[in-house]
Design a protein around this motif. Structure first.
Motif, mmCIF file in Angstrom:
data_model
loop_
_atom_site.group_PDB
_atom_site.id
_atom_site.type_symbol
_atom_site.label_atom_id
_atom_site.label_comp_id
_atom_site.label_asym_id
_atom_site.label_seq_id
_atom_site.Cartn_x
_atom_site.Cartn_y
_atom_site.Cartn_z
ATOM 1 N N ASP A 154 -4.606 6.101 -6.217
ATOM 2 C CA ASP A 154 -3.661 4.982 -6.108
ATOM 3 C C ASP A 154 -4.409 3.651 -6.166
ATOM 4 O OD1 ASP A 154 -1.276 3.664 -5.945
ATOM 5 O OD2 ASP A 154 -1.019 3.947 -3.783
ATOM 6 N N ARG A 200 5.260 3.978 -11.683
ATOM 7 C CA ARG A 200 4.596 4.841 -10.705
ATOM 8 C C ARG A 200 4.125 6.132 -11.375
ATOM 9 N NH1 ARG A 200 5.792 3.030 -5.476
ATOM 10 N NH2 ARG A 200 7.602 1.623 -5.316
ATOM 11 N N SER A 220 1.019 1.916 -10.497
ATOM 12 C CA SER A 220 0.657 2.547 -9.223
ATOM 13 C C SER A 220 0.380 4.029 -9.425
ATOM 14 C CB SER A 220 1.794 2.374 -8.205
ATOM 15 O OG SER A 220 1.990 1.023 -7.872
ATOM 16 N N PRO A 232 -5.569 -0.154 -7.353
ATOM 17 C CA PRO A 232 -4.843 -1.394 -7.652
ATOM 18 C C PRO A 232 -5.020 -1.761 -9.121
ATOM 19 C CG PRO A 232 -6.906 -1.911 -6.546
ATOM 20 C CD PRO A 232 -6.820 -0.419 -6.613
ATOM 21 N N SER A 290 5.089 -8.186 -4.718
ATOM 22 C CA SER A 290 4.588 -8.046 -3.353
ATOM 23 C C SER A 290 3.965 -9.370 -2.915
ATOM 24 C CB SER A 290 3.534 -6.943 -3.304
ATOM 25 O OG SER A 290 2.404 -7.325 -4.082
ATOM 26 N N MET A 329 -3.895 -2.633 0.215
ATOM 27 C CA MET A 329 -2.843 -2.042 -0.602
ATOM 28 C C MET A 329 -1.422 -2.234 -0.064
ATOM 29 S SD MET A 329 -4.419 -1.144 -3.256
ATOM 30 C CE MET A 329 -3.148 -0.228 -4.117
ATOM 31 N N THR A 369 1.000 -3.352 -3.312
ATOM 32 C CA THR A 369 1.956 -2.506 -4.032
ATOM 33 C C THR A 369 3.366 -3.078 -3.953
ATOM 34 O OG1 THR A 369 0.609 -0.580 -3.467
ATOM 35 C CG2 THR A 369 2.850 -0.172 -4.265
ATOM 36 N N HIS A 378 7.207 -2.127 -13.088
ATOM 37 C CA HIS A 378 6.321 -1.426 -12.163
ATOM 38 C C HIS A 378 6.485 0.062 -12.444
ATOM 39 C CE1 HIS A 378 5.531 0.143 -7.815
ATOM 40 N NE2 HIS A 378 4.439 0.220 -8.548
#
Length: 444
Positions: free
Chosen positions: A387, A407, A87, A389, A70, A55, A59, A405
């Motif tokens: 959390d 969260r 995420s 993937p 990433s 991870m 992330t 992205h």
């Protein structure tokens, strides 16, 4: 444009072979072609990878549109604007009471229902998976309700992880609590299922004759195809030519698999070994073609079975994937996982780019689909179920705004599945053990 109207289920027929066609302009209502770019079919696809991911390398930094890829997600650069990285989503139904995280997590991967621990085939109990909920609703529209593919075979007998049935470890698609949808691992069989062998008038002799003479399916339908092309406009003619070219190329690649795969050393009942690199790409191509000609609108692919310990020697590695996933915070293991994870994302990116290359009116196949990427656990060392993937690709015909992205703070993946089902017209208010409603922030 010629003044004709083609049925969405128009087929080409010749010598016992049938071939479905891609979606052509003359298959769509004329008003819809001019005024509704979202009139193409909606599709759902799932891309599963085993053993979790490392991870810290997965992330991305930043959120919203101000995010950066990433190290693990770098292969998605060509399709960055077509993906959502999500995420902070949890998958608590995949958590076992004690051990067996891989099998338990995979058994609940798409159903979000905690499986019953058993190593007996008659004791298996799981939930109906998200893809099969969609397949049941979409069944009237396509010849195949769904397509289940994978690289690794194996039946559902015995224990594969801490006395959890192998049925859980080897299947992500479940039509019912005791009914896993076994995946097809032979590209040749998948190809035959999609493009040949389903004509009720075909005889076994005709099918064998085609194989014996190594003739393409296109050879059998060529006369029908020539007649059809004379009735089409210029754009549809070009689209038909492109489609036939892709089918021909795939036929050659599938046939090459049979010739290139090395055999094991002599012994009782020798088995074939297969190049996972080529096989994965062929399976991705088959999914794209199945969507392109609207043979199905739901497909799943397992890159490997749960707890896979495949040795990726072509990456310069000597131990197995599951072995490396228990990294114990060892830098060498981290480096090995980084190579495996990045290779997996390269395969996912390949699928997305292939889908993006298929034009459907003013949009693409990827625009009209949602493709879910995930694994049964988060970090393979801690066997985490929070959390997770998760990457969601495509636009679902406007249901999702990618290129971001997002969260979250522990919302269940089941809520994402509710939203995905809604994108193909399946209205459910709850799903699995913990799904309570659509996931927020998928659309700006």
């Amino acid at each position: 444009m010629k003044n004709i109207r083609l049925s969405r289920r128009t087929l080409l027929r010749g010598l016992g072979a049938l071939m479905a066609l891609p979606v052509l302009e003359q298959m769509e209502p004329r008003v819809a072609r001019a005024a509704e770019p979202g009139s193409a079919p909606r599709r759902l696809a799932v891309f599963y990878v085993p053993c979790g991911l490392y991870m810290p390398n997965f992330t991305p930094r930043g959120s919203g549109r101000g995010w950066t890829l990433s190290p693990t997600l770098q292969p998605l650069a060509p399709v960055k604007d077509d993906v959502l990285v999500l995420s902070g989503l949890s998958h608590e139904p995949g958590r076992p009471d004690e051990f067996g995280h891989h099998a338990a997590g995979t058994g609940a991967f798409l159903s979000c229902v905690k499986v019953v621990k058993t190593d007996r085939q008659d004791g298996v109990r799981a939930g109906v998976s998200m893809d099969q909920v969609a397949a049941k609703a979409l069944r009237p529209h396509t010849r195949l309700p769904s397509l289940e593919l994978g690289n690794d075979g194996g039946d559902g007998t015995g224990s594969c992880d801490a006395n959890f049935s192998c049925a859980y470890a080897r299947n992500i698609s479940w039509a019912g609590p005791t009914s896993p949808r076994a995946k097809e691992t032979n590209p040749q069989a998948v190809f035959d299922r999609l493009f040949a062998g389903f004509d009720p008038d075909a005889t076994r002799a005709q099918i064998e004759r085609r194989k014996a003479y190594e003739q393409s399916i296109l050879d059998f339908v060529s006369e029908d195809a020539r007649a059809l092309k004379q009735r089409l406009g210029a754009r549809d003619q070009r689209k038909l030519d492109e489609y036939f070219t892709s089918v021909r190329e795939l036929e050659l690649r599938v046939a090459a698999l049979d010739q290139q795969a090395p055999t094991c050393s002599k012994g009782p009942r020798p088995e074939r070994t297969e190049d996972v690199r080529e096989k994965t790409k062929v399976m991705c191509d088959l999914m794209v073609l199945a969507f392109q000609c609207d043979l199905t609108r739901v497909a799943t692919f397992m890159l490997g079975n749960a707890r896979s310990d495949r040795v990726y020697d072509f990456l310069g590695l000597t131990s197995g994937h599951h072995t490396y996933s228990h990294h114990q915070n060892n830098a060498e293991n981290h480096a090995a996982l980084a190579k495996i994870d990045r290779w997996e994302l390269e395969q996912f990116s390949y699928l997305l780019q292939r889908m993006k290359s298929v034009q459907e009116g003013e949009a693409t196949l990827l625009d009209n689909a949602l493709v879910y990427f995930g694994s049964e656990v988060a970090d393979g060392n801690s066997h985490g179920h929070t959390d997770m993937p998760v990457v969601l690709a495509g636009r679902g015909g406007g249901a999702v705004t990618p290129g971001r992205h997002v969260r979250y703070g522990g919302q269940p993946i089941a809520n994402l599945f509710i939203s995905m089902l809604d994108s193909v017209g399946v209205d459910v208010s709850r799903f699995g053990d913990d799904g309570t409603g659509p996931l927020s922030q998928l659309k700006e």
